[in-house]
Design a protein around this motif. Sequence first.
Motif, short mmCIF file in Angstrom:
data_model
loop_
_atom_site.label_atom_id
_atom_site.label_comp_id
_atom_site.label_asym_id
_atom_site.label_seq_id
_atom_site.Cartn_x
_atom_site.Cartn_y
_atom_site.Cartn_z
N HIS A 1 56.95 -20.42 -30.07
CA HIS A 1 56.49 -20.46 -28.67
C HIS A 1 57.22 -21.59 -27.95
CE1 HIS A 1 53.31 -17.69 -29.78
NE2 HIS A 1 53.03 -18.46 -30.81
N PRO A 2 58.50 -21.37 -27.64
CA PRO A 2 59.29 -22.46 -27.06
C PRO A 2 58.75 -22.88 -25.68
CG PRO A 2 60.53 -20.40 -27.03
CD PRO A 2 59.25 -20.13 -27.78
N VAL A 3 59.00 -24.13 -25.37
CA VAL A 3 58.55 -24.69 -24.11
C VAL A 3 59.63 -25.63 -23.59
CG1 VAL A 3 57.36 -26.62 -25.25
CG2 VAL A 3 56.62 -25.89 -23.00
N ASP A 4 59.78 -25.66 -22.27
CA ASP A 4 60.65 -26.66 -21.65
C ASP A 4 59.88 -27.97 -21.72
OD1 ASP A 4 61.93 -28.43 -19.92
OD2 ASP A 4 62.43 -26.88 -18.45
N LEU A 5 60.23 -28.82 -22.68
CA LEU A 5 59.46 -30.02 -22.98
C LEU A 5 59.43 -30.99 -21.81
CD1 LEU A 5 57.75 -31.16 -25.20
CD2 LEU A 5 59.79 -32.17 -26.23
N ASP A 6 60.54 -31.17 -21.13
CA ASP A 6 60.55 -32.09 -19.98
C ASP A 6 59.61 -31.59 -18.88
OD1 ASP A 6 62.30 -33.92 -21.10
OD2 ASP A 6 64.08 -32.89 -20.32
N GLN A 7 59.65 -30.30 -18.62
CA GLN A 7 58.77 -29.73 -17.60
C GLN A 7 57.30 -29.83 -18.04
OE1 GLN A 7 58.69 -25.39 -17.03
NE2 GLN A 7 58.99 -25.79 -14.83
N ALA A 8 57.03 -29.57 -19.30
CA ALA A 8 55.66 -29.66 -19.81
C ALA A 8 55.14 -31.10 -19.71
CB ALA A 8 55.59 -29.17 -21.26
N ARG A 9 55.99 -32.07 -20.04
CA ARG A 9 55.59 -33.48 -19.93
C ARG A 9 55.26 -33.84 -18.48
NH1 ARG A 9 60.50 -34.93 -23.39
NH2 ARG A 9 59.64 -35.16 -25.49
N GLN A 10 56.11 -33.41 -17.58
CA GLN A 10 55.90 -33.72 -16.16
C GLN A 10 54.60 -33.08 -15.65
OE1 GLN A 10 58.88 -32.18 -13.48
NE2 GLN A 10 58.40 -33.72 -11.93
N ARG A 11 54.39 -31.83 -15.96
CA ARG A 11 53.15 -31.16 -15.54
C ARG A 11 51.93 -31.80 -16.18
NH1 ARG A 11 54.83 -24.76 -15.73
NH2 ARG A 11 56.15 -24.83 -13.88
N LEU A 12 52.06 -32.19 -17.45
CA LEU A 12 50.95 -32.82 -18.15
C LEU A 12 50.58 -34.14 -17.47
CD1 LEU A 12 48.99 -32.75 -20.52
CD2 LEU A 12 50.78 -33.78 -21.95
N THR A 13 51.56 -34.91 -17.08
CA THR A 13 51.28 -36.16 -16.38
C THR A 13 50.50 -35.90 -15.10
OG1 THR A 13 53.25 -37.24 -17.27
CG2 THR A 13 52.34 -38.17 -15.24
N TRP A 14 50.93 -34.93 -14.31
CA TRP A 14 50.24 -34.62 -13.05
C TRP A 14 48.82 -34.13 -13.29
CZ3 TRP A 14 51.43 -36.06 -8.34
CH2 TRP A 14 52.74 -36.41 -8.07
N VAL A 15 48.65 -33.23 -14.24
CA VAL A 15 47.32 -32.66 -14.45
C VAL A 15 46.38 -33.68 -15.08
CG1 VAL A 15 47.64 -31.54 -16.71
CG2 VAL A 15 46.17 -30.49 -15.01
N GLN A 16 46.91 -34.59 -15.89
CA GLN A 16 46.06 -35.64 -16.46
C GLN A 16 45.56 -36.60 -15.37
OE1 GLN A 16 48.51 -37.14 -19.69
NE2 GLN A 16 47.40 -35.90 -21.18
N TRP A 17 46.29 -36.73 -14.28
CA TRP A 17 45.82 -37.53 -13.14
C TRP A 17 44.91 -36.70 -12.23
CZ3 TRP A 17 45.45 -42.48 -12.60
CH2 TRP A 17 46.28 -43.31 -13.36
N ALA A 18 45.06 -35.39 -12.24
CA ALA A 18 44.21 -34.54 -11.41
C ALA A 18 42.76 -34.56 -11.89
CB ALA A 18 44.74 -33.10 -11.40
N VAL A 19 42.55 -34.66 -13.19
CA VAL A 19 41.19 -34.64 -13.73
C VAL A 19 40.36 -35.82 -13.21
CG1 VAL A 19 39.76 -34.66 -15.81
CG2 VAL A 19 41.82 -33.24 -15.73
#
Length: 189
Positions: free
Chosen positions: A132-150
Amino acid sequence: MYERSTLIRSLHDVGLAAWFGGSLMGAVGLNGAAEHEGGSQSATDRISSSGWARWTPVNAAAIGTHLFGGGGLLAANAGRVGAQRGVAGSSAVKAALTAGALAATAYSGFLGRKVALASSTDPEDAEKAREHPVDLDQARQRLTWVQWAVPALTGGLLVLNALQGEQQRPAQQLLGTWRRARAAAPFLP
Protein backbone atom coordinates in the motif's frame (compact mmCIF):
# COMPACT_ATOMS: atom_id res chain seq x y z
CA MET A 1 -37.29 22.54 38.92
CA TYR A 2 -33.59 22.14 39.70
CA GLU A 3 -31.75 19.10 38.41
CA ARG A 4 -28.13 18.10 38.65
CA SER A 5 -26.24 16.24 35.95
CA THR A 6 -22.87 16.20 37.67
CA LEU A 7 -21.79 12.72 36.60
CA ILE A 8 -22.84 13.15 32.96
CA ARG A 9 -21.34 16.65 32.78
CA SER A 10 -18.11 15.35 34.33
CA LEU A 11 -17.86 12.52 31.78
CA HIS A 12 -18.47 15.02 28.98
CA ASP A 13 -15.94 17.53 30.26
CA VAL A 14 -13.19 15.14 31.40
CA GLY A 15 -13.37 13.23 28.12
CA LEU A 16 -13.12 16.46 26.12
CA ALA A 17 -10.28 17.75 28.31
CA ALA A 18 -8.26 14.58 27.70
CA TRP A 19 -9.01 14.65 23.96
CA PHE A 20 -7.97 18.31 23.68
CA GLY A 21 -5.00 18.13 26.03
CA GLY A 22 -3.62 14.90 24.63
CA SER A 23 -3.85 16.07 21.04
CA LEU A 24 -2.23 19.41 21.88
CA MET A 25 0.55 17.75 23.88
CA GLY A 26 1.14 15.31 21.03
CA ALA A 27 1.31 18.03 18.38
CA VAL A 28 3.62 20.21 20.48
CA GLY A 29 5.51 17.96 22.87
CA LEU A 30 5.67 14.54 21.29
CA ASN A 31 6.23 15.65 17.71
CA GLY A 32 8.69 18.32 18.84
CA ALA A 33 10.66 15.89 20.99
CA ALA A 34 10.70 13.30 18.20
CA GLU A 35 12.03 15.90 15.77
CA HIS A 36 14.69 17.02 18.26
CA GLU A 37 15.83 13.53 19.25
CA GLY A 38 15.24 11.61 16.00
CA GLY A 39 18.39 12.50 14.11
CA SER A 40 16.85 11.43 10.78
CA GLN A 41 13.40 11.77 9.29
CA SER A 42 12.83 8.04 9.54
CA ALA A 43 13.86 7.93 13.22
CA THR A 44 11.68 10.97 13.92
CA ASP A 45 8.73 9.20 12.29
CA ARG A 46 9.33 6.05 14.35
CA ILE A 47 9.56 7.95 17.67
CA SER A 48 6.49 10.04 16.95
CA SER A 49 4.51 7.05 15.67
CA SER A 50 5.37 5.03 18.76
CA GLY A 51 4.17 7.79 21.08
CA TRP A 52 0.94 8.37 19.18
CA ALA A 53 0.26 4.61 19.12
CA ARG A 54 0.59 4.52 22.92
CA TRP A 55 -1.84 7.43 23.22
CA THR A 56 -4.47 5.95 20.87
CA PRO A 57 -6.29 3.68 23.39
CA VAL A 58 -6.43 6.46 25.98
CA ASN A 59 -7.66 8.90 23.34
CA ALA A 60 -10.35 6.44 22.21
CA ALA A 61 -11.54 6.09 25.82
CA ALA A 62 -11.54 9.88 26.24
CA ILE A 63 -13.57 10.37 23.05
CA GLY A 64 -16.04 7.66 24.04
CA THR A 65 -16.42 9.19 27.50
CA HIS A 66 -16.99 12.63 25.99
CA LEU A 67 -19.58 11.34 23.52
CA PHE A 68 -21.43 9.37 26.19
CA GLY A 69 -21.51 12.44 28.43
CA GLY A 70 -22.58 14.66 25.54
CA GLY A 71 -25.48 12.37 24.72
CA GLY A 72 -26.52 12.39 28.35
CA LEU A 73 -26.36 16.18 28.53
CA LEU A 74 -28.41 16.51 25.36
CA ALA A 75 -31.06 14.20 26.81
CA ALA A 76 -31.05 16.04 30.15
CA ASN A 77 -31.39 19.42 28.45
CA ALA A 78 -33.75 18.46 25.61
CA GLY A 79 -36.46 20.77 26.88
CA ARG A 80 -34.09 23.73 27.01
CA VAL A 81 -32.76 22.97 23.54
CA GLY A 82 -36.27 23.29 22.13
CA ALA A 83 -37.52 26.12 24.31
CA GLN A 84 -34.61 28.50 24.83
CA ARG A 85 -33.51 30.65 21.93
CA GLY A 86 -29.88 30.11 20.97
CA VAL A 87 -29.43 26.71 22.60
CA ALA A 88 -30.40 24.68 19.53
CA GLY A 89 -28.01 26.75 17.41
CA SER A 90 -25.07 26.35 19.76
CA SER A 91 -25.88 22.64 20.05
CA ALA A 92 -25.87 22.27 16.26
CA VAL A 93 -22.51 24.04 15.99
CA LYS A 94 -21.18 21.83 18.77
CA ALA A 95 -22.36 18.70 16.93
CA ALA A 96 -20.66 19.90 13.73
CA LEU A 97 -17.39 20.64 15.55
CA THR A 98 -17.55 17.24 17.25
CA ALA A 99 -18.04 15.53 13.88
CA GLY A 100 -15.10 17.50 12.47
CA ALA A 101 -12.88 16.60 15.42
CA LEU A 102 -13.85 12.93 15.10
CA ALA A 103 -13.07 12.98 11.37
CA ALA A 104 -9.74 14.73 11.95
CA THR A 105 -8.84 12.25 14.68
CA ALA A 106 -9.68 9.26 12.46
CA TYR A 107 -7.78 10.71 9.48
CA SER A 108 -4.81 11.43 11.73
CA GLY A 109 -4.79 7.80 12.83
CA PHE A 110 -5.00 6.61 9.22
CA LEU A 111 -2.13 8.83 8.09
CA GLY A 112 -0.11 8.04 11.19
CA ARG A 113 -0.37 4.33 10.50
CA LYS A 114 0.82 4.89 6.91
CA VAL A 115 3.82 6.89 8.10
CA ALA A 116 4.57 4.31 10.81
CA LEU A 117 4.57 1.43 8.31
CA ALA A 118 6.69 3.34 5.80
CA SER A 119 9.32 4.25 8.42
CA SER A 120 9.39 0.94 10.30
CA THR A 121 12.50 -1.22 10.44
CA ASP A 122 10.32 -4.35 10.81
CA PRO A 123 10.38 -6.40 7.56
CA GLU A 124 6.67 -7.26 7.89
CA ASP A 125 5.78 -3.58 8.18
CA ALA A 126 8.02 -2.77 5.21
CA GLU A 127 6.15 -5.40 3.18
CA LYS A 128 2.78 -3.92 4.18
CA ALA A 129 4.06 -0.47 3.21
CA ARG A 130 5.10 -1.77 -0.22
CA GLU A 131 1.66 -3.35 -0.72
CA HIS A 132 0.00 0.00 0.00
CA PRO A 133 2.45 2.65 -1.19
CA VAL A 134 2.11 6.21 0.02
CA ASP A 135 3.73 9.50 -0.90
CA LEU A 136 5.53 9.80 2.44
CA ASP A 137 6.31 13.52 2.19
CA GLN A 138 2.68 14.30 1.39
CA ALA A 139 1.45 12.01 4.19
CA ARG A 140 3.79 13.70 6.69
CA GLN A 141 2.60 17.15 5.65
CA ARG A 142 -1.08 16.20 5.87
CA LEU A 143 -0.48 14.48 9.20
CA THR A 144 1.07 17.63 10.62
CA TRP A 145 -1.94 19.71 9.56
CA VAL A 146 -4.55 17.26 10.80
CA GLN A 147 -2.75 16.77 14.13
CA TRP A 148 -3.11 20.54 14.66
CA ALA A 149 -6.74 20.49 13.49
CA VAL A 150 -7.77 18.19 16.36
CA PRO A 151 -6.80 20.56 19.20
CA ALA A 152 -8.21 23.49 17.22
CA LEU A 153 -11.59 21.77 16.84
CA THR A 154 -11.70 20.41 20.38
CA GLY A 155 -10.64 23.84 21.66
CA GLY A 156 -13.68 25.23 19.82
CA LEU A 157 -15.78 22.67 21.69
CA LEU A 158 -14.37 23.95 24.98
CA VAL A 159 -15.42 27.50 24.04
CA LEU A 160 -18.92 26.27 23.19
CA ASN A 161 -19.06 24.53 26.58
CA ALA A 162 -18.41 27.90 28.20
CA LEU A 163 -21.15 29.51 26.09
CA GLN A 164 -23.62 26.78 26.97
CA GLY A 165 -22.73 27.11 30.63
CA GLU A 166 -23.63 30.80 30.40
CA GLN A 167 -26.87 29.91 28.63
CA GLN A 168 -27.87 27.85 31.68
CA ARG A 169 -27.93 30.84 34.00
CA PRO A 170 -31.52 31.39 35.18
CA ALA A 171 -31.74 34.89 33.69
CA GLN A 172 -30.47 33.61 30.34
CA GLN A 173 -32.95 30.74 30.38
CA LEU A 174 -35.84 33.08 31.10
CA LEU A 175 -34.75 35.62 28.47
CA GLY A 176 -34.08 32.93 25.84
CA THR A 177 -37.42 31.23 26.45
CA TRP A 178 -39.24 34.58 26.30
CA ARG A 179 -37.53 35.49 23.00
CA ARG A 180 -38.42 32.10 21.51
CA ALA A 181 -42.05 32.53 22.59
CA ARG A 182 -42.19 36.08 21.16
CA ALA A 183 -40.75 34.88 17.86
CA ALA A 184 -43.39 32.13 17.68
CA ALA A 185 -46.25 34.44 18.71
CA PRO A 186 -45.58 37.99 17.41
CA PHE A 187 -48.72 39.35 19.10
CA LEU A 188 -46.97 39.09 22.50
CA PRO A 189 -45.57 42.38 23.89
